[in-house]
Design a protein around this motif. Structure first.
Motif, PDB file in Angstrom:
ATOM      1  N   ASN A 284       6.533  -9.127   9.608  1.00  0.00           N
ATOM      2  CA  ASN A 284       5.868  -7.802   9.762  1.00  0.00           C
ATOM      3  C   ASN A 284       3.588  -7.971   9.536  1.00  0.00           C
ATOM      4  N   LYS A 287       2.177  -8.760  12.039  1.00  0.00           N
ATOM      5  CA  LYS A 287       2.177  -8.289  13.421  1.00  0.00           C
ATOM      6  C   LYS A 287       1.789  -6.841  13.228  1.00  0.00           C
ATOM      7  N   ASP A 312      -1.269  -9.054   3.176  1.00  0.00           N
ATOM      8  CA  ASP A 312      -1.405  -9.050   3.707  1.00  0.00           C
ATOM      9  C   ASP A 312      -3.290  -8.185   3.732  1.00  0.00           C
ATOM     10  N   ILE A 315      -3.407  -3.198   8.405  1.00  0.00           N
ATOM     11  CA  ILE A 315      -3.963  -1.780   8.138  1.00  0.00           C
ATOM     12  C   ILE A 315      -3.289  -0.748   7.125  1.00  0.00           C
ATOM     13  N   ILE A 317      -0.315   1.075   4.242  1.00  0.00           N
ATOM     14  CA  ILE A 317       0.337   1.712   4.332  1.00  0.00           C
ATOM     15  C   ILE A 317      -0.148   2.845   3.602  1.00  0.00           C
ATOM     16  N   VAL A 325       9.335   3.010   4.560  1.00  0.00           N
ATOM     17  CA  VAL A 325       9.318   2.596   5.467  1.00  0.00           C
ATOM     18  C   VAL A 325      10.067   1.422   4.966  1.00  0.00           C
ATOM     19  N   SER A 339       2.992  -0.141  16.909  1.00  0.00           N
ATOM     20  CA  SER A 339       4.761   0.141  16.905  1.00  0.00           C
ATOM     21  C   SER A 339       4.626  -2.033  17.220  1.00  0.00           C
ATOM     22  N   GLY A 342       9.551  -3.303  17.849  1.00  0.00           N
ATOM     23  CA  GLY A 342       9.915  -3.257  17.090  1.00  0.00           C
ATOM     24  C   GLY A 342      10.443  -2.027  17.548  1.00  0.00           C
ATOM     25  N   ILE A 345      13.872  -1.563  11.859  1.00  0.00           N
ATOM     26  CA  ILE A 345      14.694  -1.341  10.897  1.00  0.00           C
ATOM     27  C   ILE A 345      14.602  -3.300  10.228  1.00  0.00           C
TER      28      ILE A 345
HETATM   29  P1  ADP Z   1       9.367  -2.608  12.795  1.00  0.00           P
HETATM   30  O1  ADP Z   1       8.761  -3.550  12.377  1.00  0.00           O
HETATM   31  O2  ADP Z   1      10.058  -2.610  14.238  1.00  0.00           O
HETATM   32  O3  ADP Z   1       8.788  -0.901  13.466  1.00  0.00           O
HETATM   33  P2  ADP Z   1      10.990  -2.826   9.919  1.00  0.00           P
HETATM   34  O4  ADP Z   1      11.275  -1.943   9.549  1.00  0.00           O
HETATM   35  O5  ADP Z   1       9.864  -4.114  10.465  1.00  0.00           O
HETATM   36  O6  ADP Z   1      10.077  -1.492  11.804  1.00  0.00           O
HETATM   37  O7  ADP Z   1       9.046  -1.458   9.488  1.00  0.00           O
HETATM   38  C1  ADP Z   1       9.414   0.088   9.687  1.00  0.00           C
HETATM   39  C2  ADP Z   1       7.680  -0.257   9.881  1.00  0.00           C
HETATM   40  O8  ADP Z   1       6.537  -0.352   8.262  1.00  0.00           O
HETATM   41  C3  ADP Z   1       6.817  -0.617  10.270  1.00  0.00           C
HETATM   42  O9  ADP Z   1       6.855   0.057  11.947  1.00  0.00           O
HETATM   43  C4  ADP Z   1       4.950  -0.058  10.052  1.00  0.00           C
HETATM   44  O10 ADP Z   1       4.927   1.032  10.147  1.00  0.00           O
HETATM   45  C5  ADP Z   1       5.338  -0.422   8.720  1.00  0.00           C
HETATM   46  N1  ADP Z   1       4.883  -1.350   8.066  1.00  0.00           N
HETATM   47  C6  ADP Z   1       6.314  -2.502   7.677  1.00  0.00           C
HETATM   48  N2  ADP Z   1       5.736  -3.857   7.604  1.00  0.00           N
HETATM   49  C7  ADP Z   1       3.767  -4.165   7.131  1.00  0.00           C
HETATM   50  C8  ADP Z   1       2.839  -4.292   7.094  1.00  0.00           C
HETATM   51  N3  ADP Z   1       3.205  -5.861   6.807  1.00  0.00           N
HETATM   52  N4  ADP Z   1       1.408  -3.280   7.286  1.00  0.00           N
HETATM   53  C9  ADP Z   1       1.830  -2.706   7.160  1.00  0.00           C
HETATM   54  N5  ADP Z   1       2.885  -1.727   7.617  1.00  0.00           N
HETATM   55  C10 ADP Z   1       4.214  -2.675   7.604  1.00  0.00           C
END
Ligand code: ADP
Length: 516
Positions: A284, A287, A312, A315, A317, A325, A339, A342, A345
């Motif tokens: 994550n 990504k 990290d 972007i 949250i 999340v 996205s 993903g 989940i």
């Molecule tokens: P996915 O990555 O498949 O969308 P996750 O359950 O792993 O699903 O994450 C849910 C959501 O949380 C992501 O779609 C993203 O919007 C947010 N997210 C997760 N990790 C990060 C991160 N390190 N930085 C920013 N947003 C994040």
């Protein structure tokens, strides 16, 4: 009288029959339905049929007489508070009416002789109050129906996810096997085909991961996931997770810094699940950070807990979304750009798995564009020794006669080709019956047996093979899309020695075939 109009009746227990008749006539004259009850048992019987209120003379409520009524009132559902109009004797307050007022709940005392208007207004007010209660009853029943419908839709969704995951997983095995064959057969000797194969492999593995997540989450929601805990060194787990995520991190040219605690980080945990957790957080971080970002992993002790944080400069949250999340299917930005393919989940899995280890996970971010930090806390084990996680060295596959039984031709044939490339002698059967014939003629050392086959399923084939003492040295390996504990128990009961979930990990299969 039909059910709704029964609900509007006023039940009457007057001091005398004559009084009862007069009262009933008065109320009927004002359009109120009434029913005379001869004693409290009859009254309670009628209350069960439905009533708006009860009008009772206090002499019927003295001492233990009122017990059936008190018991009925105590059993009322939460929406109900039956109005009771109690006709008291003239003069000073009697102990009976005082006691009734104190103990029977929604009570109005009416002194005798009661003026007609007083009686009528009290009865009408009671009916109005009761109508409000019926409205609440209606809302509650509507809500409960909606809840039931939601629960059943949710259950169907979980079942659908489980079936979808299972169905999607089946075709992945032959694709991966075929890729392995092409690689081993040296088919990729020019750059273009090598590249094309690498793309296919990456994409199939990605698909595989998505399907695994889907299956995992449906197991979690149905409460059938298990963690097998053992004392382990969390630092080694985090290292393994970094290795798992390394291709993603490198691909996006992120700079990774790692700071491990100097002291051992011994926790009770399932190594596979915990590696999955940290690899998820690292993926994550990769990504959701623009190319060339900075990601750091730190581990430390804090107050009897092992703490791992993955940070990290991506972007970030928004504060309002931080707590969401972790919810299933939650994605902050569903556009494909963000996205990243993903399903929303991964973090649900992280939270559930960490919860099963008695730990917690928290997300922090100063807001969009300002990076994120995910911190996992797990209870530290004291005085525990950690088993050595030395990697197995793989022996070459010794000569083996292997029978593959799979009703899917692609699945069976691709695996057969792969095992032949690895030096095994392989026979193939596509049904339970032909498998049994083949066992007699081919005399395999190992049978790799699919479970879900039309006609005779794998369990039955296994039982029949085991039924013949001549086959006692054959090693039976179940190779199936179903990998839950329940399925494993069933295969042990049917006589299998091992149970592998499709697509089987080739290394794991090689190890099993080596010792089988
Ligand atoms: P996915 O990555 O498949 O969308 P996750 O359950 O792993 O699903 O994450 C849910 C959501 O949380 C992501 O779609 C993203 O919007 C947010 N997210 C997760 N990790 C990060 C991160 N390190 N930085 C920013 N947003 C994040």
């Amino acid at each position: 009288m039909n059910a709704p109009s029964r609900d509007l009746r006023v039940l009457i227990m007057a001091p005398t029959v004559k009084d009862g008749d007069i009262t009933s006539e008065l109320l009927s004259g004002a359009g109120i339905a009434t029913l005379m009850c001869r004693d409290l048992h009859a009254l309670v019987h009628e209350l069960n049929e439905g009533a708006a209120a009860a009008l009772i003379a206090e002499e019927h409520l003295s001492g233990t007489q009122k017990t059936p009524l008190s018991a009925w009132l105590a059993r009322q559902p939460p929406w109900s508070d039956l109005p009771l109009l109690i006709l008291t004797r003239q003069g000073a307050d009697s102990p009976d009416s005082a006691e009734a007022w104190r103990t029977l709940g929604n009570v109005t005392l009416l002194e005798r002789p009661t003026r007609v208007t007083t009686l009528l207004s009290a009865a009408q007010t009671a009916i109005r109050a009761r109508l409000r209660q019926y409205q609440i009853r209606g809302h509650l029943s509507e809500r409960s129906k909606n809840e039931q419908a939601l629960r059943s839709a949710d259950r169907r969704k979980d079942e659908f996810l489980a079936t979808l995951g299972h169905e999607l997983r089946n075709p992945l095995a032959p694709i991966l096997n075929s890729l392995e064959i092409l690689k081993l057969s040296g088919a990729f000797d020019d750059d273009r085909t090598r590249q094309a194969c690498a793309v296919m492999e990456r994409q199939v593995r990605h698909l595989n991961r998505l399907v695994d997540d889907l299956l995992e989450v449906s197991r979690i929601t149905r409460g059938i996931i298990e963690v097998k805990k053992e004392p382990l060194d969390l630092t080694a787990i985090v290292r393994a997770a970094i290795e798992t995520s390394r291709p993603v991190l490198d691909n996006l040219r992120h700079e990774l810094t790692v700071e491990f605690a100097p002291e051992p980080m011994c926790v009770g945990g399932d190594p596979v699940r915990l590696t999955q957790v940290f690899a998820n957080l690292l993926n994550n971080a990769a990504k959701y950070t623009n190319h060339g970002g900075r990601i750091s992993v730190t581990t430390r002790h804090d107050n009897g807990e092992a703490v791992v944080s993955v940070r990290d400069n991506g972007i970030g949250i928004a504060p309002a979304l931080l707590s969401q999340v972790f919810d299933m299917f939650m994605q902050v930005d569903r556009s494909t750009r963000r996205s990243q393919g993903g399903l929303g989940i991964g973090l649900t899995l992280v939270r559930s798995l960490i919860g099963m280890h008695g730990g917690s996970v928290e997300a922090k971010s100063d807001g969009p564009g300002l990076g994120s930090e995910f911190t996992v806390r797990l209870p530290l084990l004291v005085n525990a020794t950690v088993g050595s996680a030395a990697a197995h060295r793989m022996e070459p596959l010794p000569s083996r006669r292997i029978l593959i039984v799979d009703d899917s031709r692609d699945g069976g044939e691709s695996l057969a080709m792969l095992l032949r490339v690895l030096g095994a002698e392989v026979a193939l059967a596509h049904s339970g019956r032909s498998a049994l014939e083949c066992v007699d003629s081919f005399k395999p050392d190992v049978v790799l047996l699919d479970i879900g086959m039309p006609g005779m399923d794998g369990y039955e084939v296994a039982r029949r093979i085991r039924g013949n003492p001549a086959n006692r040295n054959i090693s039976l390996i179940a190779l199936t899309g179903w990998g839950q504990d329940e399925d494993r128990k069933r295969s042990v009961a049917a006589g299998f020695n091992h149970h592998l979930v499709k697509p089987a990990d080739i290394e794991q299969l090689r190890q099993l075939l080596t010792v089988a």
